[in-house]
Design an enzyme around this catalytic site. Structure first.
Site, PDB file in Angstrom:
ATOM      1  CB  SER A 196      37.388  39.309  39.878  1.00 23.29           C
ATOM      2  OG  SER A 196      36.855  39.578  41.150  1.00 23.29           O
ATOM      3  CG  ASP A 337      29.746  36.542  42.074  1.00 24.10           C
ATOM      4  OD1 ASP A 337      30.208  36.384  43.226  1.00 24.10           O
ATOM      5  OD2 ASP A 337      30.421  36.974  41.133  1.00 24.10           O
ATOM      6  CG  HIS A 363      33.564  35.862  42.326  1.00 19.46           C
ATOM      7  ND1 HIS A 363      33.060  37.019  41.760  1.00 19.46           N
ATOM      8  CD2 HIS A 363      34.902  36.050  42.483  1.00 19.46           C
ATOM      9  CE1 HIS A 363      34.057  37.884  41.599  1.00 19.46           C
ATOM     10  NE2 HIS A 363      35.179  37.316  42.016  1.00 19.46           N
TER      11      HIS A 363
END
Length: 442
Positions: A196, A337, A363
């Site tokens: 991320s 996501d 995600h």
């Protein structure tokens, strides 16, 4: 960038029309292979379908399970923490695994250097899902590697010793961590892994280093890429704004509040001056936190401070620097996501880059079921990629900057304004211990 699409449900992989060719190691040292051929022959799992657990059938459920699920008893990983002091007064946590008390590894053992997500640390389940088998001994079925999680300033128990935090575009902290690890283990191949926000930092670092990159290869998972577009999408609907954006903003607020006393040692800093307004907010979104804190205290000047979050997001976006990557680079995103909706699959044609988009996964989720066990799909592709790039091919040894010690600081030639030094042990870290008051998985 071309693509390869198999049967319905298979991940979609995007390759350059001009593939990079690298020499194979012995016994076929006279042969070359393309990155695409390497992926297809030695990383087969990345092109196989991701099959979500039946009860986690969309991106929202996958993402929420990553945050709310109990992973405390799976993928146990323990760490030795060392504190790394940065020249500007900041402190990083370097969490080494396996601990020295567990077993001694040769100095040339490959090292996975990890960057965690927005407000996480080495205890996060998504980190442990990959590191547990990566550092497991080979006779137990693991890779037998070493790993180091670079814990951002103020995160997961790392002290905040300067009025500066971290951000999607501040790469110098990771640069200093890689410098230290490279100096400590000069014979070890270094492999980058980012999740991320950490994937965004990793991508920018690799691109900025170009031909001088100290990493052999890198893997970016759930990278947010076009931060401006993805931020707009994140804040556009009531659902995403009041779930994901507020969850991330809340985590950052709680992280800062844990360092209130330390921050007030710098009363003239913008970070300290922003605390009254920050704490007056019952809740705030990620964008509101960035407007109040990150654009001012997320890195060094220049480029900080930024005028608005949009200026920061535009500058920090990693999709625009993919063309500068010069090491084997695998990025994996999911097509549902809820936080990252824009992936740059047609925006680069770099022979060093492979982009993969899975059908489902949310995600940082990718939860599938094997038998009665729920596991993350992403683990196997990442492990196969690292093994292939460090054991199957000879990535050219590039000329990197010389390392030396100046006035007690470890520095690189031409970057003497940067520097770091070992500030001693930071204790034992047990993976799976949830940070008090923080939502995991973000």
């Amino acid at each position: 960038m071309g693509s390869a699409l198999g049967k319905l449900g298979n991940p979609k992989a995007f390759f350059s029309a001009r593939p990079a060719y690298l020499p194979l190691k012995q016994p076929a040292a006279s042969e070359n292979t393309s990155l695409r051929a390497l992926l297809e022959s030695h990383c087969p799992s990345v092109l196989l379908p991701f099959r979500p657990a039946w009860w986690l059938f969309n991106g929202h459920l996958q993402t929420l399970y990553a945050v709310l699920g109990d992973f405390s008893v799976v993928d146990h990983v323990a760490y030795d923490r060392r504190l790394l002091q940065i020249k500007d007064g900041g402190t990083l946590g370097l969490d080494f695994t396996p601990p020295a008390s567990d077993r001694v590894l040769p100095d040339d053992t490959p090292i996975i250097v990890v960057l965690h997500g927005l407000s996480g640390g080495s205890q996060e389940s998504y980190v442990r899902a990959i590191l547990a088998p990566a550092v497991m001994s080979t006779h137990q079925g693991g890779l037998g590697y070493r790993a180091v999680v670079v814990t951002f300033r103020g995160c997961a128990g790392v002290p905040l010793t300067s009025p500066q935090l971290y951000s999607s575009c501040h790469t110098d902290d990771f640069r200093q961590a890689v410098l230290y690890i490279s100096h400590r283990y000069p014979r070890a191949p270094l492999l980058g892994l980012g999740f991320s926000l950490g994937a965004n930092v990793l991508t920018r670092y690799v691109a900025e280093e170009g031909e001088e990159c100290r990493l052999v290869s890198a893997c970016a998972l759930a990278c947010p890429w076009d931060l401006a577009a993805n931020s707009d999408s994140l804040h556009a609907t009531w659902l995403s704004r009041n779930t994901y954006a507020k969850a991330m903003g809340g985590n950052l607020k709680r992280m800062v509040s844990q360092h209130n006393d330390s921050i007030m040692k710098f009363p003239d800093s913008r970070l300290a001056q922003s605390l009254p307004e920050l704490f007056s907010r019952k809740s705030l979104t990620l964008g509101q936190f960035d407007n109040l804190i990150t654009i001012h205290a997320g890195g060094t000047s220049p480029p900080f401070p930024f005028k608005t979050p949009h200026h920061y997001y535009t500058y920090a976006a990693s999709h625009q620097v993919l063309g500068d990557v010069r090491i084997p680079f695998l990025a994996i995103n999911s097509d549902d996501d809820p936080i990252v909706k824009y992936v740059p699959v047609y925006e680069t044609d770099n022979e060093w880059v492979i982009l993969v988009v899975t059908r489902g996964g949310g995600h940082m989720g990718w939860f599938g079921t094997t038998g009665n066990v729920t596991r993350r799909w992403m683990t196997q592709p990442a492990l196969e990629w690292f093994r292939a790039t460090v054991e199957k091919i000879d990535v050219p040894r590039r000329a990197v900057r010389n390392i030396r010690i100046v006035d007690g600081w470890l520095v690189e030639s031409g970057r003497e304004h940067l520097g770091c030094r070992d500030n001693g042990e930071g204790g034992k870290i047990e993976g799976g211990v949830i940070q008090k008051g923080m939502l995991a998985g973000l």
